[in-house]
Write a protein that holds these residues in place. Structure first.
Motif, PDB file in Angstrom:
ATOM      1  N   ARG A  13       0.829  -1.209   0.000  1.00  0.00           N
ATOM      2  CA  ARG A  13       0.000   0.000   0.000  1.00  0.00           C
ATOM      3  C   ARG A  13       0.866   1.262   0.000  1.00  0.00           C
ATOM      4  O   ARG A  13       0.393   2.348   0.264  1.00  0.00           O
ATOM      5  CB  ARG A  13      -0.920   0.016   1.215  1.00  0.00           C
ATOM      6  CG  ARG A  13      -1.913  -1.121   1.271  1.00  0.00           C
ATOM      7  CD  ARG A  13      -2.807  -1.250   0.075  1.00  0.00           C
ATOM      8  NE  ARG A  13      -3.622  -0.076  -0.158  1.00  0.00           N
ATOM      9  CZ  ARG A  13      -4.342   0.117  -1.256  1.00  0.00           C
ATOM     10  NH1 ARG A  13      -4.339  -0.777  -2.215  1.00  0.00           N
ATOM     11  NH2 ARG A  13      -5.055   1.196  -1.410  1.00  0.00           N
ATOM     12  N   VAL A  15       3.210   4.041  -1.937  1.00  0.00           N
ATOM     13  CA  VAL A  15       3.482   4.631  -3.240  1.00  0.00           C
ATOM     14  C   VAL A  15       4.563   5.694  -3.068  1.00  0.00           C
ATOM     15  O   VAL A  15       4.782   6.209  -1.979  1.00  0.00           O
ATOM     16  CB  VAL A  15       2.227   5.260  -3.890  1.00  0.00           C
ATOM     17  CG1 VAL A  15       1.226   4.196  -4.277  1.00  0.00           C
ATOM     18  CG2 VAL A  15       1.598   6.305  -3.004  1.00  0.00           C
ATOM     19  N   HIS A  43       4.047   6.493  -8.119  1.00  0.00           N
ATOM     20  CA  HIS A  43       4.443   5.155  -8.565  1.00  0.00           C
ATOM     21  C   HIS A  43       4.193   4.136  -7.466  1.00  0.00           C
ATOM     22  O   HIS A  43       4.368   4.440  -6.287  1.00  0.00           O
ATOM     23  CB  HIS A  43       5.938   5.121  -8.902  1.00  0.00           C
ATOM     24  CG  HIS A  43       6.304   5.942 -10.087  1.00  0.00           C
ATOM     25  ND1 HIS A  43       6.380   5.415 -11.344  1.00  0.00           N
ATOM     26  CD2 HIS A  43       6.600   7.255 -10.205  1.00  0.00           C
ATOM     27  CE1 HIS A  43       6.728   6.367 -12.197  1.00  0.00           C
ATOM     28  NE2 HIS A  43       6.861   7.490 -11.525  1.00  0.00           N
ATOM     29  N   ASP A  44       3.829   2.906  -7.855  1.00  0.00           N
ATOM     30  CA  ASP A  44       3.672   1.846  -6.858  1.00  0.00           C
ATOM     31  C   ASP A  44       5.044   1.266  -6.505  1.00  0.00           C
ATOM     32  O   ASP A  44       6.079   1.689  -7.038  1.00  0.00           O
ATOM     33  CB  ASP A  44       2.693   0.769  -7.329  1.00  0.00           C
ATOM     34  CG  ASP A  44       3.158  -0.033  -8.525  1.00  0.00           C
ATOM     35  OD1 ASP A  44       4.350   0.020  -8.903  1.00  0.00           O
ATOM     36  OD2 ASP A  44       2.312  -0.748  -9.107  1.00  0.00           O
ATOM     37  N   LEU A  50       1.205   5.313 -11.490  1.00  0.00           N
ATOM     38  CA  LEU A  50      -0.236   5.239 -11.248  1.00  0.00           C
ATOM     39  C   LEU A  50      -0.943   6.538 -11.598  1.00  0.00           C
ATOM     40  O   LEU A  50      -2.114   6.525 -11.974  1.00  0.00           O
ATOM     41  CB  LEU A  50      -0.501   4.904  -9.779  1.00  0.00           C
ATOM     42  CG  LEU A  50       0.133   3.613  -9.254  1.00  0.00           C
ATOM     43  CD1 LEU A  50      -0.109   3.488  -7.759  1.00  0.00           C
ATOM     44  CD2 LEU A  50      -0.400   2.415 -10.007  1.00  0.00           C
ATOM     45  N   ALA A  63      -2.899   9.946  -3.147  1.00  0.00           N
ATOM     46  CA  ALA A  63      -2.438   8.694  -2.549  1.00  0.00           C
ATOM     47  C   ALA A  63      -3.221   8.365  -1.277  1.00  0.00           C
ATOM     48  O   ALA A  63      -3.718   7.251  -1.112  1.00  0.00           O
ATOM     49  CB  ALA A  63      -0.945   8.776  -2.252  1.00  0.00           C
ATOM     50  N   TYR A  68      -3.312   4.710   0.188  1.00  0.00           N
ATOM     51  CA  TYR A  68      -1.898   4.415   0.016  1.00  0.00           C
ATOM     52  C   TYR A  68      -1.098   5.256   0.996  1.00  0.00           C
ATOM     53  O   TYR A  68      -1.535   6.325   1.420  1.00  0.00           O
ATOM     54  CB  TYR A  68      -1.423   4.750  -1.398  1.00  0.00           C
ATOM     55  CG  TYR A  68      -1.861   3.764  -2.439  1.00  0.00           C
ATOM     56  CD1 TYR A  68      -1.195   2.548  -2.593  1.00  0.00           C
ATOM     57  CD2 TYR A  68      -2.932   4.020  -3.284  1.00  0.00           C
ATOM     58  CE1 TYR A  68      -1.597   1.628  -3.555  1.00  0.00           C
ATOM     59  CE2 TYR A  68      -3.340   3.108  -4.243  1.00  0.00           C
ATOM     60  CZ  TYR A  68      -2.660   1.920  -4.370  1.00  0.00           C
ATOM     61  OH  TYR A  68      -3.049   1.006  -5.316  1.00  0.00           O
TER      62      TYR A  68
END
Length: 74
Positions: A13, A15, A43-44, A50, A63, A68
């Motif tokens: 979870r 990022v 970005h993940d 993303l 996020a 996230y």
């Protein structure tokens, strides 16, 4: 008191938020940048982009709103 804590439990979870120079982006994205010099990419953990947004505050809020844990990259 010693309790085991898995520091990697929430990695899925997490990022990463980083600044991206508009000049480094594809032409179709540059054309939509409305005169901005930098955008912010989310970005993940695997590096997949993303989202791409206009400012850091928006990237962090996006996020968090999607559950996230954002981590800034410098």
């Amino acid at each position: 008191m010693n309790n085991a804590f898995d520091v990697n439990a929430d990695v899925g979870r997490m990022v990463y938020v980083k600044s991206v120079a508009v000049t480094d982006l594809p032409r179709e994205v540059r054309d939509q940048a409305d005169g901005l010099d930098h955008l912010f990419a989310v970005h993940d953990a695997e590096g997949q982009q993303l989202a791409l947004v206009a400012n850091r505050k928006l990237a962090l809020a996006l996020a968090v709103q999607n559950d996230y844990a954002p981590q800034p990259l410098h």
